[in-house]
Design a protein around this motif. Structure first.
Motif, PDB file in Angstrom:
ATOM      1  N   TRP A 165       1.595  -8.240  -0.484  1.00 37.82           N
ATOM      2  CA  TRP A 165       0.185  -8.356  -0.872  1.00 37.82           C
ATOM      3  C   TRP A 165      -0.616  -7.160  -0.377  1.00 37.82           C
ATOM      4  N   LEU A 166      -0.378  -6.725   0.835  1.00 37.05           N
ATOM      5  CA  LEU A 166      -1.130  -5.606   1.410  1.00 37.05           C
ATOM      6  C   LEU A 166      -0.899  -4.311   0.644  1.00 37.05           C
ATOM      7  N   THR A 167       0.272  -4.154   0.012  1.00 38.27           N
ATOM      8  CA  THR A 167       0.551  -2.917  -0.720  1.00 38.27           C
ATOM      9  C   THR A 167      -0.356  -2.733  -1.936  1.00 38.27           C
ATOM     10  N   TYR A 168      -1.006  -3.790  -2.363  1.00 34.96           N
ATOM     11  CA  TYR A 168      -1.901  -3.683  -3.520  1.00 34.96           C
ATOM     12  C   TYR A 168      -3.269  -3.102  -3.143  1.00 34.96           C
ATOM     13  N   PHE A 169      -3.517  -2.902  -1.860  1.00 38.53           N
ATOM     14  CA  PHE A 169      -4.789  -2.364  -1.383  1.00 38.53           C
ATOM     15  C   PHE A 169      -4.587  -0.885  -1.068  1.00 38.53           C
TER      16      PHE A 169
END
Length: 370
Positions: A165-169
């Protein structure tokens, strides 16, 4: 010790017919990047060559120096946790929980990044898209007993899902790897707390006959908390009832009333994403301070601007402060509950309640186990 024929690092015996390290073996056995899988096959790995009696994973107990090796069994078979390894011993010594493979998997997720190209006008909407992609992969199942296997699966799920999920930021993606890993080690269980509440609220909304005692406890798993049986012998000599004083925070049993509030708010995915990000980044800022706190403040400022645009431009809501305060109040109560159980964790240390020793203890701060 021979080197791994895939990556060149120190090898750990035969895996699928080839001298390799445990990380490459895990990547070959489960999901991995195509280039690494290709190289595994190029050097001769084959799933038909699985060795059930191969060399042991390095493990330790508190009564020995960590330079001394002890034998143990490895749970890397189908249907069991893939990346968290245990050494089971008597209650007189602590069980060593090795999270190294799981951390290697998280690092690879960060290196690989989110799907590209990703079309969204700001960071909040990209995170929202990522959350939607992740949740679509979950499958609902019901369990009546929670054992070490289930708990370990929850750990793996929340760590790897939070990492993905964090990689989408984009702002997160630009950080150095050390910062990324420190953030992940801190927030995986915080992310999971709110995610489980939201999943339970959605389950109740979609199932009008749902009982208040039914709760999603991770990765789409549903259980009746009034009836579920919990095996805690692997973590402590104390009973499950006695351990509830220390673990109810992580289990979210003190915050069940928030599920009703979340359900009544009827959150949009963008609002939920903001809550998740705000909760995680606030926690990181307060936990680490210093440079990390400055980075988190930048993240929070960016997401606040994105949320303003969402309310005023997409939803045409000029006066949204009242609704926003309700979202933030839920986050505040979760953070206050974490601080409450932090004191109880200190009591657990004094009385040696848990006989667990972690390879990455920083990951389990504020879980009740450390």
């Amino acid at each position: 010790m021979s080197s791994c024929e895939v990556c060149g690092q120190a090898g750990h015996g035969l895996h699928f017919g080839v001298n390799s390290c445990r990380a490459c073996a895990a990547f070959f056995s489960y999901h991995c990047k195509p280039c690494r899988l290709k190289k595994c096959r190029a050097v001769g790995m084959s799933t038909s060559n699985f060795q059930h009696g191969r060399d042991a994973v390095q493990i330790y107990t508190n009564s020995f120096s960590r330079k001394r090796k002890l034998p143990q069994t490895v749970e890397l078979l189908s249907g069991k946790p893939h990346f968290v390894l245990f050494h089971s011993s008597t209650l007189k010594t602590k069980t060593y929980v090795d999270m190294s493979l799981l951390m290697s998997q998280a690092i690879d997720i960060f290196k690989f990044g989110a799907e590209k190209p990703l079309v969204a006008k700001n960071g909040l909407l990209k995170l929202s898209y990522g959350y939607d992609c992740i949740k679509k992969r979950e499958e609902r199942q019901t369990i009546e007993k929670v054992t070490r296997k289930e708990i370990t699966n929850f750990w793996e799920h929340h760590v790897l899902t939070t990492a993905k999920w964090l990689t989408y930021f984009d702002s997160f993606d630009r950080l150095e790897m050390d910062f990324k890993m420190d953030i992940l080690k801190a927030v995986w269980h915080v992310w999971g707390r709110l995610d489980k509440m939201v999943a339970t609220a959605l389950y109740r909304t979609n199932n009008k006959d749902a009982k208040l005692s039914e709760k999603i406890i991770g990765n789409g798993v549903l259980t009746d908390i009034s009836l579920v049986r919990v095996d805690s012998n692997w973590m402590s000599r104390y009973s499950t009832e006695q351990l509830s004083y220390f673990l109810n925070g992580m289990r979210g049993l003190d915050l069940l009333h928030l599920i009703d509030e979340i359900q009544n708010l009827d959150l949009t995915e963008t609002e939920l994403t903001f809550m998740l990000a705000h909760l995680c980044f606030q926690y990181v800022a307060s936990r680490y301070g210093g440079k990390m706190s400055e980075i988190m403040e930048e993240f929070l400022g960016e997401l606040a601007n994105d949320l303003h645009d969402y309310y005023t431009k997409d939803r045409m809501m000029i006066r949204y402060s009242g609704r926003l305060m309700k979202l933030l109040r839920i986050n505040k109560e979760i953070l206050e509950n974490i601080r409450l159980y932090r004191g109880r964790a200190e009591v657990a240390k004094v009385f040696d309640v848990f006989h667990l020793d972690f390879s990455h203890p920083e990951m389990f701060r504020d879980t009740g186990l450390m």
